[in-house]
Design an enzyme around this catalytic site. Structure first.
Site, PDB file in Angstrom:
ATOM      1  CB  ALA A   1      11.484  11.285 -16.325  1.00  0.00           C
TER       2      ALA A   1
ATOM      3  CG  HIS B   1      16.339   7.122 -18.645  1.00  0.00           C
ATOM      4  ND1 HIS B   1      16.885   6.001 -18.087  1.00  0.00           N
ATOM      5  CD2 HIS B   1      16.335   8.054 -17.648  1.00  0.00           C
ATOM      6  CE1 HIS B   1      17.216   6.234 -16.831  1.00  0.00           C
ATOM      7  NE2 HIS B   1      16.892   7.481 -16.534  1.00  0.00           N
TER       8      HIS B   1
ATOM      9  CD  GLU C   1      17.084   2.836 -19.585  1.00  0.00           C
ATOM     10  OE1 GLU C   1      15.889   2.776 -19.256  1.00  0.00           O
ATOM     11  OE2 GLU C   1      17.832   3.784 -19.267  1.00  0.00           O
TER      12      GLU C   1
ATOM     13  CG  ASP D   1      11.320   8.233 -18.695  1.00  0.00           C
ATOM     14  OD1 ASP D   1      11.247   8.602 -19.889  1.00  0.00           O
ATOM     15  OD2 ASP D   1      12.203   8.628 -17.913  1.00  0.00           O
TER      16      ASP D   1
ATOM     17  CE  LYS E   1      17.042  13.641  -3.789  1.00  0.00           C
ATOM     18  NZ  LYS E   1      17.404  12.610  -2.813  1.00  0.00           N
ATOM     19  CB  ILE E   2      11.278  11.650  -7.653  1.00  0.00           C
ATOM     20  CG1 ILE E   2      12.576  12.286  -8.173  1.00  0.00           C
ATOM     21  CG2 ILE E   2      10.268  11.478  -8.784  1.00  0.00           C
ATOM     22  CD1 ILE E   2      13.396  11.410  -9.101  1.00  0.00           C
TER      23      ILE E   2
ATOM     24  NE  ARG F   1      18.739   4.197 -12.851  1.00  0.00           N
ATOM     25  CZ  ARG F   1      18.561   5.525 -12.910  1.00  0.00           C
ATOM     26  NH1 ARG F   1      17.387   6.018 -13.303  1.00  0.00           N
ATOM     27  NH2 ARG F   1      19.535   6.345 -12.583  1.00  0.00           N
TER      28      ARG F   1
HETATM   29  P1  NAD Z   1      15.646   9.414  -3.251  1.00  0.00           P
HETATM   30  O1  NAD Z   1      16.905   8.761  -2.790  1.00  0.00           O
HETATM   31  O2  NAD Z   1      15.331  10.799  -2.792  1.00  0.00           O
HETATM   32  O3  NAD Z   1      14.395   8.494  -2.854  1.00  0.00           O
HETATM   33  C1  NAD Z   1      14.379   7.108  -3.024  1.00  0.00           C
HETATM   34  C2  NAD Z   1      13.429   6.537  -1.981  1.00  0.00           C
HETATM   35  O4  NAD Z   1      13.347   5.127  -2.201  1.00  0.00           O
HETATM   36  C3  NAD Z   1      13.917   6.759  -0.547  1.00  0.00           C
HETATM   37  O5  NAD Z   1      12.882   7.298   0.245  1.00  0.00           O
HETATM   38  C4  NAD Z   1      14.304   5.364  -0.081  1.00  0.00           C
HETATM   39  O6  NAD Z   1      14.083   5.156   1.308  1.00  0.00           O
HETATM   40  C5  NAD Z   1      13.356   4.518  -0.921  1.00  0.00           C
HETATM   41  N1  NAD Z   1      13.763   3.117  -0.990  1.00  0.00           N
HETATM   42  C6  NAD Z   1      15.013   2.583  -0.876  1.00  0.00           C
HETATM   43  N2  NAD Z   1      14.947   1.245  -0.964  1.00  0.00           N
HETATM   44  C7  NAD Z   1      13.635   0.932  -1.129  1.00  0.00           C
HETATM   45  C8  NAD Z   1      12.929  -0.287  -1.268  1.00  0.00           C
HETATM   46  N3  NAD Z   1      13.555  -1.472  -1.235  1.00  0.00           N
HETATM   47  N4  NAD Z   1      11.585  -0.236  -1.419  1.00  0.00           N
HETATM   48  C9  NAD Z   1      10.929   0.956  -1.422  1.00  0.00           C
HETATM   49  N5  NAD Z   1      11.538   2.155  -1.288  1.00  0.00           N
HETATM   50  C10 NAD Z   1      12.886   2.128  -1.144  1.00  0.00           C
HETATM   51  O7  NAD Z   1      15.681   9.304  -4.825  1.00  0.00           O
HETATM   52  P2  NAD Z   1      14.886  10.213  -5.870  1.00  0.00           P
HETATM   53  O8  NAD Z   1      15.691  11.392  -6.213  1.00  0.00           O
HETATM   54  O9  NAD Z   1      13.480  10.381  -5.414  1.00  0.00           O
HETATM   55  O10 NAD Z   1      14.921   9.237  -7.144  1.00  0.00           O
HETATM   56  C11 NAD Z   1      14.210   8.012  -7.154  1.00  0.00           C
HETATM   57  C12 NAD Z   1      14.671   7.181  -8.348  1.00  0.00           C
HETATM   58  O11 NAD Z   1      14.271   7.854  -9.550  1.00  0.00           O
HETATM   59  C13 NAD Z   1      16.205   7.073  -8.474  1.00  0.00           C
HETATM   60  O12 NAD Z   1      16.678   5.961  -7.752  1.00  0.00           O
HETATM   61  C14 NAD Z   1      16.399   6.889  -9.947  1.00  0.00           C
HETATM   62  O13 NAD Z   1      16.487   5.512 -10.222  1.00  0.00           O
HETATM   63  C15 NAD Z   1      15.135   7.440 -10.585  1.00  0.00           C
HETATM   64  N6  NAD Z   1      15.376   8.620 -11.454  1.00  0.00           N
HETATM   65  C16 NAD Z   1      14.952   8.552 -12.736  1.00  0.00           C
HETATM   66  C17 NAD Z   1      15.115   9.649 -13.575  1.00  0.00           C
HETATM   67  C18 NAD Z   1      14.628   9.630 -15.001  1.00  0.00           C
HETATM   68  O14 NAD Z   1      15.015  10.498 -15.800  1.00  0.00           O
HETATM   69  N7  NAD Z   1      13.746   8.715 -15.380  1.00  0.00           N
HETATM   70  C19 NAD Z   1      15.756  10.793 -13.093  1.00  0.00           C
HETATM   71  C20 NAD Z   1      16.164  10.817 -11.762  1.00  0.00           C
HETATM   72  C21 NAD Z   1      15.981   9.724 -10.946  1.00  0.00           C
END
Ligand code: NAD
Length: 345
Positions: free
Chosen positions: A295, A293, A261, A256, A155-156, A232
């Protein structure tokens, strides 16, 4: 009887959004400032559910104590779940999460960090406040035409890709599970290292992705590469990152998240001596930007987090199912596909 929820690591913005979402008082909510840890888990006695965030500890010992205390649900108010031993939780206690609350919040923050860094906005802001209008040392570079490597196209990652396309950037991407028919230009991880001017991480932290940025991968990267991590902290070996910056191999780092952390982020340590030498050294670098953190931290995201957390709790206790359940079996292929109309165990 109202469902009783203990919310850990709660900050004033969590309390405001949760109280707003619970304005009708359907739930009895207790906010704890402390994190959930082995030392604080006793506070959960008498609660039906615990609500935790990214830096709470939900290991085997904490899970055992939660079960002893008859807590039936761990409700994560975040998407990532690397801090929860979901394999150990399986069969013992159910875990639910907020899979999406605003991918825009995180993707936009990643771009904000990138622009701040490469256009030296953080430097200019401090200079002009001191009436220093010199431009010396502030030369940046155009994003237009640069190659950005996006690791993780969920999604992100996809929102970030769209933003980058808007800037006229050439986007390449790597995902363990590439999205079909997405039009995304997928390449191997090696090509990401070798071809990208900028690399942004949007994949979860797993055994496979831990320290995916290490001395070896940095060695393969272009000189001057900009690394953005809003995912992360432990995706990056911080010591290797620091060496890459000192060697002038890495042009800039926008962080971030940070692997150590949990004892530092979300707290005010101004006036204190930071124990973590690596973090202190990274922050001292002119080409490193650290946000703690944050974002996710938009009004829209906070509201969605609170609403989804309460609807997860409601669905679990009222219907005995939860669309946003996490279990380690399902997590192996992403997150629970919930094709079954029941709980995972
Ligand atoms: P999501 O589940 O929609 O997308 C994650 C993607 O990573 C998926 O397409 C998945 O197939 C892929 N993936 C899984 N294993 C992988 C690997 N070994 N190598 C490469 N890609 C791989 O998740 P999202 O909502 O897009 O969030 C992504 C990450 O952002 C979360 O896991 C979280 O750690 C982080 N996040 C951070 C904040 C923040 O405030 N900084 C907030 C929300 C999420």
């Amino acid at each position: 009887m109202k469902t009783k929820i203990a919310v850990f690591d709660s900050k004033e913005y969590d309390i405001a959004s949760f109280e707003n979402a619970n304005a009708d008082g359907r739930y009895e909510v207790k906010f704890y400032e402390t994190k959930l840890t082995e030392d604080t888990v006793n506070l959960t006695a008498g609660y039906d559910a615990v609500c935790v965030f990214v830096n709470d500890t939900v290991n085997d010992k904490v899970i055992d104590r939660l079960v002893d205390n008859n807590v039936r649900l761990i409700a994560l108010r975040c998407a990532g779940y690397n801090n929860v031993d979901i394999e150990y939780a399986y069969g013992r206690i159910h875990v639910v999460r907020v899979p999406a609350y605003s991918p825009y919040a995180v993707a936009e923050h990643a771009m904000a960090l990138l622009l701040t860094s490469i256009r030296r906005i953080h430097k200019a802001y401090i200079r002009t406040r001191d009436f220093n209008f010199s431009l010396s040392g502030l030369t940046g570079f155009d994003l237009h035409g640069k190659t950005v490597g996006v690791v993780g196209t969920g999604k992100i990652g996809r929102v970030f890709i769209d933003i980058c396309k808007g800037f006229g950037m050439n986007v390449i991407a790597y995902d363990k599970f590439p999205a079909k028919d997405s039009g995304i230009n997928y390449v191997t991880l090696d090509e990401i290292w070798e071809k990208s001017d900028i690399i942004s991480f949007h994949c979860p932290l797993t055994d496979e992705t831990r320290h995916v940025v290490n001395a070896g991968s940095i060695d393969r990267m272009k000189k001057g590469v900009v690394i953005i991590n809003t995912s992360r902290g432990a995706l990056i070996d911080s010591e290797a990152l620091l060496e890459g910056i000192k060697d002038r191999k890495i042009g800039a780092a926008c962080l971030d998240v940070y692997e150590e952390e949990s004892d530092v982020f979300f707290h005010d340590f101004s006036g204190h001596i930071i124990e973590d030498d690596t973090l202190a050294r990274l922050i001292s670098m002119p080409n490193v930007i650290v946000t703690s953190h944050q974002a996710f931290l938009t009004a829209e995201a906070l509201s969605n987090i609170a609403d989804t957390t309460f609807s997860n709790v409601e669905q679990f206790f009222a219907e005995g199912v939860c669309d946003n359940e996490l279990c380690y079996k399902c997590a192996k292929v992403g997150s629970c596909p919930q094709e079954h109309k029941k709980l995972c165990f």
